[in-house]
Scaffold this motif. Sequence first.
Motif, short mmCIF file in Angstrom:
data_model
loop_
_atom_site.label_atom_id
_atom_site.label_comp_id
_atom_site.label_asym_id
_atom_site.label_seq_id
_atom_site.Cartn_x
_atom_site.Cartn_y
_atom_site.Cartn_z
N CYS A 62 0.83 -1.20 0.00
CA CYS A 62 0.00 0.00 0.00
C CYS A 62 0.87 1.26 0.00
CB CYS A 62 -0.92 0.00 1.21
SG CYS A 62 -2.10 -1.37 1.22
N ALA A 63 0.22 2.39 -0.27
CA ALA A 63 0.95 3.65 -0.40
C ALA A 63 1.68 4.05 0.88
CB ALA A 63 0.00 4.77 -0.83
N ASP A 64 1.18 3.59 2.02
CA ASP A 64 1.84 3.93 3.29
C ASP A 64 2.90 2.91 3.68
OD1 ASP A 64 0.30 1.76 4.03
OD2 ASP A 64 -0.93 2.85 5.50
N GLY A 65 3.09 1.87 2.86
CA GLY A 65 4.12 0.88 3.11
C GLY A 65 3.61 -0.42 3.68
N ARG A 66 2.37 -0.46 4.15
CA ARG A 66 1.84 -1.71 4.68
C ARG A 66 1.61 -2.72 3.55
NH1 ARG A 66 -3.48 -0.52 7.65
NH2 ARG A 66 -3.67 0.97 5.92
N ALA A 67 1.80 -3.99 3.88
CA ALA A 67 1.51 -5.06 2.93
C ALA A 67 0.12 -5.60 3.20
CB ALA A 67 2.54 -6.17 3.04
N ALA A 68 -0.74 -5.57 2.20
CA ALA A 68 -2.08 -6.12 2.33
C ALA A 68 -2.03 -7.63 2.15
CB ALA A 68 -3.01 -5.49 1.30
N LEU A 69 -3.07 -8.30 2.59
CA LEU A 69 -3.11 -9.75 2.48
C LEU A 69 -3.00 -10.23 1.05
CD1 LEU A 69 -3.60 -12.60 3.61
CD2 LEU A 69 -6.07 -12.12 3.50
N CYS A 70 -3.73 -9.58 0.14
CA CYS A 70 -3.76 -10.04 -1.24
C CYS A 70 -4.22 -8.91 -2.15
CB CYS A 70 -4.67 -11.25 -1.40
SG CYS A 70 -6.42 -10.84 -1.15
N SER A 71 -4.37 -9.21 -3.42
CA SER A 71 -4.69 -8.18 -4.40
C SER A 71 -6.14 -7.71 -4.37
CB SER A 71 -4.35 -8.69 -5.81
OG SER A 71 -2.97 -8.98 -5.91
N VAL A 72 -7.01 -8.40 -3.65
CA VAL A 72 -8.38 -7.91 -3.49
C VAL A 72 -8.58 -7.29 -2.10
CG1 VAL A 72 -9.33 -9.47 -5.21
CG2 VAL A 72 -9.31 -10.17 -2.80
N ASP A 73 -7.54 -7.27 -1.29
CA ASP A 73 -7.62 -6.61 0.01
C ASP A 73 -7.28 -5.13 -0.18
OD1 ASP A 73 -7.74 -5.99 2.68
OD2 ASP A 73 -5.83 -6.95 3.22
N VAL A 74 -8.13 -4.45 -0.92
CA VAL A 74 -7.81 -3.09 -1.37
C VAL A 74 -7.82 -2.06 -0.26
CG1 VAL A 74 -8.49 -3.46 -3.77
CG2 VAL A 74 -10.23 -2.83 -2.08
N HIS A 75 -8.47 -2.37 0.85
CA HIS A 75 -8.49 -1.44 1.98
C HIS A 75 -7.48 -1.84 3.06
CE1 HIS A 75 -11.79 0.40 0.04
NE2 HIS A 75 -12.76 -0.36 0.51
N CYS A 76 -6.67 -2.85 2.77
CA CYS A 76 -5.69 -3.37 3.73
C CYS A 76 -6.36 -3.72 5.05
CB CYS A 76 -4.55 -2.37 3.95
SG CYS A 76 -3.04 -3.13 4.63
N ARG A 77 -7.43 -4.49 4.95
CA ARG A 77 -8.16 -4.92 6.13
C ARG A 77 -7.40 -5.99 6.91
NH1 ARG A 77 -13.95 -6.54 4.05
NH2 ARG A 77 -12.82 -7.09 2.15
N VAL A 78 -6.48 -6.69 6.21
CA VAL A 78 -5.64 -7.69 6.87
C VAL A 78 -4.17 -7.33 6.61
CG1 VAL A 78 -5.13 -10.16 7.16
CG2 VAL A 78 -7.43 -9.42 6.45
N PRO A 79 -3.62 -6.37 7.33
CA PRO A 79 -2.22 -5.97 7.12
C PRO A 79 -1.27 -7.10 7.50
CG PRO A 79 -3.13 -4.90 9.07
CD PRO A 79 -4.27 -5.59 8.40
N CYS A 80 -0.23 -7.26 6.70
CA CYS A 80 0.72 -8.36 6.89
C CYS A 80 2.15 -7.84 6.95
CB CYS A 80 0.56 -9.37 5.77
SG CYS A 80 -1.06 -10.19 5.73
N GLY A 81 2.35 -6.77 7.68
CA GLY A 81 3.69 -6.21 7.82
C GLY A 81 3.82 -4.89 7.11
N ASP A 82 5.04 -4.33 7.14
CA ASP A 82 5.27 -2.98 6.63
C ASP A 82 6.66 -2.91 6.02
OD1 ASP A 82 5.71 -0.18 6.36
OD2 ASP A 82 4.38 0.25 8.04
N VAL A 83 6.75 -2.48 4.75
CA VAL A 83 8.06 -2.41 4.10
C VAL A 83 8.88 -1.21 4.58
CG1 VAL A 83 7.37 -3.68 2.03
CG2 VAL A 83 7.12 -1.20 2.08
#
Length: 308
Positions: A233-254
């Motif tokens: 995501c734009a803030d650096g968080r990794a979303a669960l998958c490509s349909v998790d467009v709102h990052c409802r399941v964050p999976c870490g941060d780059v």
Amino acid sequence: MTHRADRTQEAAGFPAVVLIDNCNACNLRCSMCDHPNMTKHRKVQIMDFGLYRKVIDEVALENPSARVWQIFFGDPFMCRDMPERIRYAKQKGLTDVVLNTNGVLMKPEKARAVIEAGLDAMYVGIDAAKPDTYKRIRVGGKYETAVANVLAYRDILKQIGRPGQKLFVQFVVSDINEDQVDDFKAFWNSVGVNVKIRPKVSWAGLVSADNLRENEQVGRRPCYWLMRTINICADGRAALCSVDVHCRVPCGDVNTSSIKELWGGMLSEYRRMHLQGRFDELPPMCRDCRDWQSGYADFALADAAKQG
């Protein structure tokens, strides 16, 4: 011709696809998209260029042949320095840098800029063969503008593009447009533009997708997007998958971890659950999601002679 690939093989070690949310702003309010509700979950922003460089540098080191999508949930032509971002990725040695857009803002001068920057492929979502149908789907856009911009892109690509640069128009099938698939293919193939046809997705239940069946009615398979793609995501968080467009399941941060670390972390455990059929153990959004059924797309390729 059409082809269908095996898209469920896990990308071990490092993702085969990196989806970067360089800009999550969009100029349309499409009927099959939940973008209008995005700000309930995350803010509209452009990814910091320093963070973007960090992501690209790691991809260049670990897997320069990875497919790198420069947009996740917005439109690239709302990101003023997108050509610079593409150029940086290409200079770092990435071989498959791609964009998706609704095409409305893709004026010839902007098209030329991304082509000259080295973009490998452009995907333009139009989803209709008639203006009135387009108006119902691509809310806020204009069919004639999108079509004209694609044709201009095609012409510029012929004039200045390097071998291998591609252009596709995309058609997401729904109950609104399903009777226009053949007309869509026929028109775009006749003018030398490749066509991608894909089923509608629900964005993990956020919008209606009647084409998808209840998971209990079908034999569930591992999800393509989860198996092969990391979504940043734009803030650096990794979303669960490509349909998790709102990052409802964050999976870490780059911002604080590497892509490789994130890919081998919780995302790896979720992939293992899919591969082992442990779907009941997944987060609710993933457990109940039916979008995995749409993880396969047909490509009706224009005749090579028409590609120029």
